[in-house]
Design an enzyme around this catalytic site. Structure first.
Site: not given
Ligand code: GLU
Length: 494
Positions: A258-260, A262-263
């Protein structure tokens, strides 16, 4: 390997819809290896017909990513080649022509169903718990009706006329024969009402026209394989060798990142996006080595490979279809190995930007001297700043508490520093060969431990508890500066 297809023409065919990630890098790498191994060509084809999902800058990022990894393509955007253009957005007319051919041969048909009708059909299928599929209303319209409706200005798409009976068998190099019941196939859209071909048609037409011998791609395309194979067969084309690679398991388990997540990875010094690896201190040689082994192996023990080794040793028969875990600890390990494999000159050049980013103006001669002593100690290139920033500082900073080791008093620490100052002043130039025996002699006589004496000296000279080897470091810093720093430490204690 199928000799008939050597030399291989392979394509990396990304859609420019997001950042280039590890999966794309792996596909491109295997393409590159197969092309180079067989004396063939590696082609970059940009599949950019989906305007809605287009991400500006994505194509550039892909091209830069390939360059950074050292796996540049032979034909593609910006380079040209005999089978261009290599962007699908520039090939609309070609797909239309091939779409028409399929209609003429009875393998595709015009479909006039409106989006409203289609969504009603889908709802009813859902109610009946059937998988969504086109219900075939326009499959057998008469030529007259088709002409009349087109004349009438009705919008239409072109659909593939999938067989309804029997089975279709396709061979994937890694997975063997895959057979599907034809009644489970859908009449997929090949050309949309705006005249743009969809991926299924565009990719098969391009693979044919670009003389692609092997299609290497992610296993998410396995469900489309029967359709792709049927499209090739409908045209009477020889199919490429189909190779669907293993899926990646994200570090925390299954599924897509997910984007989260990845961050969060970035905060941890890791990333799945190729654009981030350089800034995180990874060398492309290590990323290539790491990625190569996520789905391929040479034998059960060799793990260090340069790109040239990989070209020599790559073999399609050693690809592995089972899921590959993304293991960042392994990446750090490979990064260390490949950093150690660099020449001093090369490493000096690669660590420079990390010092500059922290505001240092590193002298090239010093970088060259510290490269060999840093080599063994780096997991990532950016570690060099933390380890070796003191080489480029005017003075070093630390607290009095840091200077005084556990179990010693301030006075004892001062004695050690004063004695060291005396010893190091006595040699004309600081060299490890000269100072180390003298200092060890002092340790013997003084009754302090080597850990205590060298610990104090290390803080005084480098400002750090952990540093490259002390005597080598003092040699590089030079006598004047070393004595100045010891003197400053004595003053702090006074
Ligand atoms: N454009 C497709 C993708 O980005 C390519 C799949 C293929 O290689 O055929 O996944």
């Amino acid at each position: 390997m199928n000799q008939e297809f050597t030399p291989a023409r392979v394509r990396f065919a990304p859609s420019p819809t997001g950042h280039m990630h590890l999966g794309s890098a792996r596909t491109a790498l295997y393409d590159y290896l197969l092309a180079h191994k067989t004396g063939g060509q590696f082609i970059l084809r940009i599949e950019d017909t989906d305007v809605k999902r287009y991400m500006p800058g994505a194509e550039e990022e892909l091209i830069n990513g390939l360059k950074w990894l050292g796996i540049d393509y032979d034909e593609g955007p910006g380079k040209g080649g005999p089978y261009g253009p290599y962007r699908q957005s520039e090939r609309k007319e070609i797909y239309l022509e091939y779409g028409k051919k399929l209609v003429e041969s009875g393998n595709a048909y015009y479909c006039f169903c409106t989006p409203e009708r289609l969504s009603r059909v889908r709802e009813e299928q859902q109610k009946r718990k059937e998988p969504p599929h086109y219900d075939g209303t326009c499959r057998n319209l008469s030529r007259e009706e088709i002409e009349a409706r087109i004349k009438n200005g009705e919008k239409y798409v072109v659909r593939f006329k999938a067989p309804r009976e029997g089975t279709t068998t396709v061979t994937d190099l890694l997975r063997g024969e895959i057979t599907v019941e034809n009644r489970t196939l859908d009449d997929s859209i090949l050309i949309k009402s705006d005249g743009w071909a969809l991926y299924h048609l565009a990719a098969m037409v391009d693979d044919y026209l670009m003389k692609i011998t092997h299609v290497i791609r992610g296993s998410e395309w396995l469900p489309s394989l029967p359709l792709h194979s049927l499209i090739c067969r409908a045209f009477g084309w020889r199919e490429p060798v189909w190779i669907h690679l293993s899926v990646f398991l994200k570090p925390s388990g299954k599924g897509k990142m997910s984007k989260r997540e990845s961050a969060d990875l970035i905060k941890d010094g890791h990333s799945i996006f190729i654009k981030d690896f350089a800034d995180l201190g990874y060398v492309p040689e290590a990323v290539v080595n790491w990625v190569a082994l996520m789905g391929w192996s040479y034998d059960d023990h060799t793990e260090f490979f340069t790109l040239d080794d990989l070209v020599q040793k790559f073999d399609l028969n050693h690809l592995n279809p089972s899921p590959a875990a993304i293991n960042f600890t392994k990446l750090d390990h490979f990064n260390g190995l490949h950093i150690r494999n660099l020449s001093d000159e090369d490493l000096a050049g690669r660590i420079r930007p990390f010092f500059e980013a922290k505001g240092y103006q590193p002298d090239h001669q010093i970088l060259l001297k510290i490269a060999p002593i840093l080599k063994e100690r780096l997991a990532t290139l950016d570690d060099s700043v933390e380890l070796a920033g003191f080489f480029f500082e005017k003075d070093v900073k630390y607290s009095t508490e840091e200077l005084i080791p556990k179990g010693l008093t301030k006075e004892q620490t001062a004695v050690i520093l004063k004695e060291s100052l005396k010893i190091l002043s006595s040699v004309p130039v600081l060299t490890k060969e000269k100072d180390e025996p003298l200092m060890r002699e002092f340790v013997e006589k003084s009754g302090f431990s080597a850990g205590q004496v060298f610990g104090i000296l290390r803080i005084a000279v480098t400002g750090q508890r952990v540093s490259p080897p002390l005597f080598e470091s003092m040699e590089i810093i030079g006598k004047d500066k070393v004595l100045e720093r010891i003197d400053a430490a004595i003053k702090i204690l006074d």
